[in-house]
Write a protein that holds these residues in place. Structure first.
Motif, PDB file in Angstrom:
ATOM      1  N   MET A   1      59.368-105.473  10.916  1.00  0.00           N
ATOM      2  CA  MET A   1      60.300-106.608  10.996  1.00  0.00           C
ATOM      3  C   MET A   1      59.552-107.944  10.915  1.00  0.00           C
ATOM      4  O   MET A   1      59.883-108.811  10.113  1.00  0.00           O
ATOM      5  N   ILE A   2      58.518-108.087  11.758  1.00  0.00           N
ATOM      6  CA  ILE A   2      57.792-109.357  11.789  1.00  0.00           C
ATOM      7  C   ILE A   2      57.085-109.612  10.460  1.00  0.00           C
ATOM      8  O   ILE A   2      57.021-110.750   9.990  1.00  0.00           O
ATOM      9  N   GLN A   3      56.589-108.544   9.834  1.00  0.00           N
ATOM     10  CA  GLN A   3      55.921-108.677   8.529  1.00  0.00           C
ATOM     11  C   GLN A   3      56.922-109.142   7.474  1.00  0.00           C
ATOM     12  O   GLN A   3      56.626-110.037   6.669  1.00  0.00           O
ATOM     13  N   SER A   4      58.112-108.558   7.483  1.00  0.00           N
ATOM     14  CA  SER A   4      59.124-108.947   6.494  1.00  0.00           C
ATOM     15  C   SER A   4      59.590-110.387   6.714  1.00  0.00           C
ATOM     16  O   SER A   4      59.869-111.103   5.746  1.00  0.00           O
ATOM     17  N   HIS A   5      59.660-110.806   7.978  1.00  0.00           N
ATOM     18  CA  HIS A   5      60.039-112.193   8.275  1.00  0.00           C
ATOM     19  C   HIS A   5      58.975-113.163   7.756  1.00  0.00           C
ATOM     20  O   HIS A   5      59.299-114.221   7.197  1.00  0.00           O
ATOM     21  N   PHE A   6      57.725-112.788   7.963  1.00  0.00           N
ATOM     22  CA  PHE A   6      56.637-113.638   7.459  1.00  0.00           C
ATOM     23  C   PHE A   6      56.718-113.743   5.934  1.00  0.00           C
ATOM     24  O   PHE A   6      56.599-114.843   5.367  1.00  0.00           O
ATOM     25  N   GLU A   7      56.909-112.620   5.281  1.00  0.00           N
ATOM     26  CA  GLU A   7      56.970-112.612   3.812  1.00  0.00           C
ATOM     27  C   GLU A   7      58.155-113.425   3.307  1.00  0.00           C
ATOM     28  O   GLU A   7      58.077-114.074   2.249  1.00  0.00           O
ATOM     29  N   LEU A 165      61.378-113.166  19.521  1.00  0.00           N
ATOM     30  CA  LEU A 165      61.240-112.948  20.957  1.00  0.00           C
ATOM     31  C   LEU A 165      60.410-111.695  21.183  1.00  0.00           C
ATOM     32  O   LEU A 165      60.577-110.685  20.491  1.00  0.00           O
ATOM     33  N   GLY A 166      59.515-111.753  22.155  1.00  0.00           N
ATOM     34  CA  GLY A 166      58.667-110.594  22.422  1.00  0.00           C
ATOM     35  C   GLY A 166      57.673-110.890  23.522  1.00  0.00           C
ATOM     36  O   GLY A 166      57.600-112.008  24.035  1.00  0.00           O
ATOM     37  N   ASP A 167      56.892-109.864  23.886  1.00  0.00           N
ATOM     38  CA  ASP A 167      55.928-110.002  24.977  1.00  0.00           C
ATOM     39  C   ASP A 167      54.554-110.370  24.440  1.00  0.00           C
ATOM     40  O   ASP A 167      54.387-110.729  23.267  1.00  0.00           O
ATOM     41  N   ALA A 168      53.536-110.248  25.314  1.00  0.00           N
ATOM     42  CA  ALA A 168      52.176-110.629  24.928  1.00  0.00           C
ATOM     43  C   ALA A 168      51.643-109.762  23.787  1.00  0.00           C
ATOM     44  O   ALA A 168      50.923-110.248  22.910  1.00  0.00           O
ATOM     45  N   GLU A 169      51.998-108.480  23.796  1.00  0.00           N
ATOM     46  CA  GLU A 169      51.556-107.586  22.723  1.00  0.00           C
ATOM     47  C   GLU A 169      52.156-108.011  21.383  1.00  0.00           C
ATOM     48  O   GLU A 169      51.499-107.946  20.342  1.00  0.00           O
ATOM     49  N   PHE A 170      53.400-108.463  21.437  1.00  0.00           N
ATOM     50  CA  PHE A 170      54.050-108.957  20.227  1.00  0.00           C
ATOM     51  C   PHE A 170      53.313-110.186  19.696  1.00  0.00           C
ATOM     52  O   PHE A 170      53.092-110.326  18.489  1.00  0.00           O
ATOM     53  N   SER A 171      52.919-111.076  20.615  1.00  0.00           N
ATOM     54  CA  SER A 171      52.181-112.281  20.218  1.00  0.00           C
ATOM     55  C   SER A 171      50.863-111.917  19.551  1.00  0.00           C
ATOM     56  O   SER A 171      50.447-112.552  18.577  1.00  0.00           O
ATOM     57  N   ALA A 172      50.204-110.893  20.095  1.00  0.00           N
ATOM     58  CA  ALA A 172      48.932-110.446  19.525  1.00  0.00           C
ATOM     59  C   ALA A 172      49.125-109.950  18.089  1.00  0.00           C
ATOM     60  O   ALA A 172      48.310-110.249  17.199  1.00  0.00           O
ATOM     61  N   GLU A 173      50.199-109.211  17.857  1.00  0.00           N
ATOM     62  CA  GLU A 173      50.486-108.722  16.511  1.00  0.00           C
ATOM     63  C   GLU A 173      50.829-109.876  15.581  1.00  0.00           C
ATOM     64  O   GLU A 173      50.432-109.896  14.416  1.00  0.00           O
ATOM     65  N   LEU A 174      51.588-110.843  16.106  1.00  0.00           N
ATOM     66  CA  LEU A 174      51.978-112.002  15.303  1.00  0.00           C
ATOM     67  C   LEU A 174      50.745-112.746  14.792  1.00  0.00           C
ATOM     68  O   LEU A 174      50.691-113.173  13.643  1.00  0.00           O
ATOM     69  N   CYS A 175      49.739-112.881  15.645  1.00  0.00           N
ATOM     70  CA  CYS A 175      48.540-113.649  15.285  1.00  0.00           C
ATOM     71  C   CYS A 175      47.684-112.953  14.233  1.00  0.00           C
ATOM     72  O   CYS A 175      46.780-113.568  13.670  1.00  0.00           O
ATOM     73  N   LYS A 176      47.959-111.678  13.981  1.00  0.00           N
ATOM     74  CA  LYS A 176      47.209-110.953  12.958  1.00  0.00           C
ATOM     75  C   LYS A 176      47.726-111.244  11.552  1.00  0.00           C
ATOM     76  O   LYS A 176      47.063-110.929  10.563  1.00  0.00           O
TER      77      LYS A 176
END
Length: 464
Positions: A1-7, A165-176
Motif C-alpha cells: 500500500m505505502i509503495q503504491s502511494h509513493f509511486e 497512519l501507523g506506528d514506529a515500525e511503519f515509519s521505519a518502512e516509510l523511510c526506506k
C-alpha cells in the motif's frame, strides 16, 4: 500500500514537476478553509490526546498554522521568482540566476507534543514549494492524527498529499522509500533510525529535535519579571515542548527568592491544586508519565531536594511542575532532555565557570539569557552554541515567524518557518546563460598560446 502511494505521488510529480503559483495558492486556501471549518474537532482531539485547553489549542496549534498559511499565501509569488545574481567580471557577457524548484516527493514525520502545529507547518512549506507530500503523524496522538488525515483528504487530492497512519515500525518502512527529502520532528533515538534508513537512498533529511535548553539568569535582574516568563514556558503543555526551559543556571543567593516567586505564579495562574486545573495539560501517556516519575526518583536518590511536594495524579496522567535543588552539573538528570514538568536549579559562581560547564553539553535547540548587561549577554552568546537564542524572555525566537527556526548539530539540522521553510523544501537550481559576446572561457581552451599564458599570469597577480 505505502509503495503504491509513493509511486502515485511520484507519477503525479513527473506529469507536472512545476506547479504554478496559482495552483499552490489554491491548495493552501483550501487547507485554510478546512482548518477553520474543523476548528472544534481540532480542539477536541488535542484535549483528548494531551489535555490541552481550548485556549492553548487555538493559540499554540491552530493560530500558529494560520499565520504560516497567510504568510505563504501572501508571499508565495515573491518566493517563487527567479533570483538574479551578479556576474563575475571574468564572465562578462553572461547572466546567471537561481530557480527555486520542488524537490519531488517528500516525507513529513511529525511528533505528538504539538501534533497539529508540527504537522501542518512543514506541510505548508512543502506544498508552497511545489512538492508532492506523504505525511505520517504520530501514533501517540491518535485523535489529532485522525483529524489531520481528514483535513488533508478534504484539502488535497491523493496525487498531491497523502496522509498515512501507523506506528514506529511503519515509519521505519516509510523511510526506506526513495523520497527526495525527509522532514522529521521528534527525538534523537528515532532520528538516528530515520537517518540510517534514509542513507540507503542518499535521501537528505531535516531533523527538528530538541535538547537541554538552558536558562541563564544574571545576578542583576528583576527576578519577579524573570520567573513569570520561565514558569509560563515550562508549564506550557506540561513541559512537553522541544524548546521548554530544561534547567536553570542561577546564583546561589537567588534560589530562595526564585522558589517563592515560582510558587506564587503557579498558584496565581493555576490555583492551589494545579493538577485539577482545566488549563494545565496532561502527560501524553503512561510510558512518559513513568519516565518523568523515574527522573524525579533518580534525582532524589542522588541527593536532589524537592522544595515543594510533588503534585500528581496517575489516573489523569497529570504531574504538576517540579523544582529540584541541590543538583550537580554531573547529575544523571542532566544527561538527557527532560521533556516534562521538571526544572532543576543549578548554581554557578562566575561567568567563566558557567561557560565551561555549558560547553560540556550538547548544543540545545534554544538558549535563554536573562540579563541587563550587554557584556554578559554577548559573552554567553559568543562562547556557546544553540539553535536559537532568546534574551529576557522565553520562546520568542520560535514565535517570530521572520526568523529561521531549527537546531544546531545535536538539536537538529535545517530550518523552517515562513520563507525559510520554502527554501528548505526547494532545490535552488543554478542556471547560467552565455550571451551573444564571445565566451571568456575560450581563453582557457587549448592550445595555450602566449596571449593566454599572459592572461593567466595577469590573473594570478590580481588574485594573489
Amino acid at each position: 500500500m505505502i509503495q503504491s502511494h509513493f509511486e502515485k505521488l511520484l507519477g503525479s510529480f513527473n506529469k507536472n514537476p512545476y506547479t504554478s503559483g496559482k495552483e499552490r495558492k489554491d491548495g493552501l486556501q483550501r487547507l485554510k478553509a478546512n482548518i477553520l471549518k474543523n476548528r472544534t474537532a481540532i480542539q477536541e482531539a488535542l484535549f483528548k490526546d494531551l489535555g490541552k485547553s481550548q485556549f492553548e489549542a487555538d493559540t499554540n496549534e491552530i493560530l500558529v498554522v494560520l499565520r504560516e498559511l497567510n504568510n505563504a499565501i501572501n508571499n508565495l509569488h515573491y518566493w517563487m521568482q527567479n533570483k538574479s545574481v551578479s556576474t563575475d567580471i571574468l564572465l562578462f557577457g553572461t547572466s546567471s540566476f537561481i530557480r527555486f524548484e520542488p524537490k519531488s516527493v517528500v516525507a513529513l514525520i511529525s511528533p505528538w507534543n504539538y501534533p497539529f502545529n508540527l504537522t501542518m507547518s512543514p506541510l505548508i512549506a512543502a506544498y508552497a514549494a511545489g512538492n508532492k507530500i506523504m505525511v505520517k503523524p504520530s501514533e501517540y496522538s491518535p485523535a489529532t492524527s485522525l483529524v489531520i488525515k481528514s483535513i488533508i483528504e478534504e484539502s488535497f487530492t491523493n496525487e498531491e498529499v497523502i496522509c498515512e497512519l501507523g506506528d514506529a515500525e511503519f515509519s521505519a518502512e516509510l523511510c526506506k522509500l526513495p523520497f527526495s527529502f525527509i522532514f522529521f520532528t521528534g527525538g534523537k533515538s528515532i532520528a538516528k533510525k530515520v537517518l540510517n534508513s534514509a542513507s540507503a537512498n542518499l535521501t537528505p533529511c531535516v531533523l527538528e529535535l530538541g535538547g537541554k535548553s538552558p536558562v541563564i539568569i544574571d545576578d542583576q535582574v528583576n527576578l519577579e519579571k524573570v520567573v513569570k516568563h520561565i514558569a509560563f514556558a515550562k508549564t506550557l503543555n506540561a513541559g512537553q515542548t522541544c524548546i521548554a526551559p530544561d534547567f536553570i543556571a542561577i546564583r546561589e543567593n537567588q534560589i530562595d527568592q526564585f522558589i517563592l516567586l515560582w510558587n506564587k505564579w503557579i498558584e496565581d495562574t493555576y490555583g492551589s491544586k494545579i493538577i485539577e486545573s482545566t488549563i494545565y495539560s496532561k502527560i501524553v501517556n503512561e510510558k512518559h508519565y513513568k519516565r518523568i516519575e523515574n527522573f524525579i526518583e533518580g534525582a532524589c536518590q542522588e541527593g536532589a531536594v524537592l522544595p515543594n511536594e510533588v503534585s500528581k495524579n496517575s489516573t489523569e496522567l497529570k504531574i504538576g511542575p517540579v523544582l529540584l535543588t541541590n543538583i550537580s552539573w554531573e547529575s544523571k538528570i542532566m544527561e538527557d532532555e527532560i521533556f516534562g514538568p521538571i526544572l532543576p536549579l543549578l548554581t554557578y559562581n562566575d561567568e567563566d565557570e558557567l561557560i565551561l560547564k555549558l560547553q560540556k553539553y550538547q548544543r540545545p535547540l534554544s538558549l535563554y539569557i536573562f540579563s541587563n548587561r550587554k557584556t554578559f549577554i554577548d559573552k554567553i552568546i559568543l562562547n556557546t552554541r544553540s539553535g536559537g537564542v532568546t534574551i529576557n524572555q522565553c520562546l520568542l525566537n520560535y514565535v517570530e515567524s521572520n526568523l529561521p527556526f531549527g537546531g544546531d548539530w545535536h538539536s537538529g539540522t535545517g530550518k523552517y518557518h515562513g520563507k525559510y521553510g520554502f527554501l528548505e523544501f526547494s532545490h535552488q537550481r543554478s542556471i547560467s546563460r552565455q550571451g551573444i559576446l564571445p565566451s571568456t572561457l575560450e581563453l582557457f581552451h587549448p592550445p595555450f598560446t602566449k596571449f593566454k599564458i599572459l592572461i593567466k599570469n595577469i590573473l594570478f597577480k590580481i588574485y594573489s
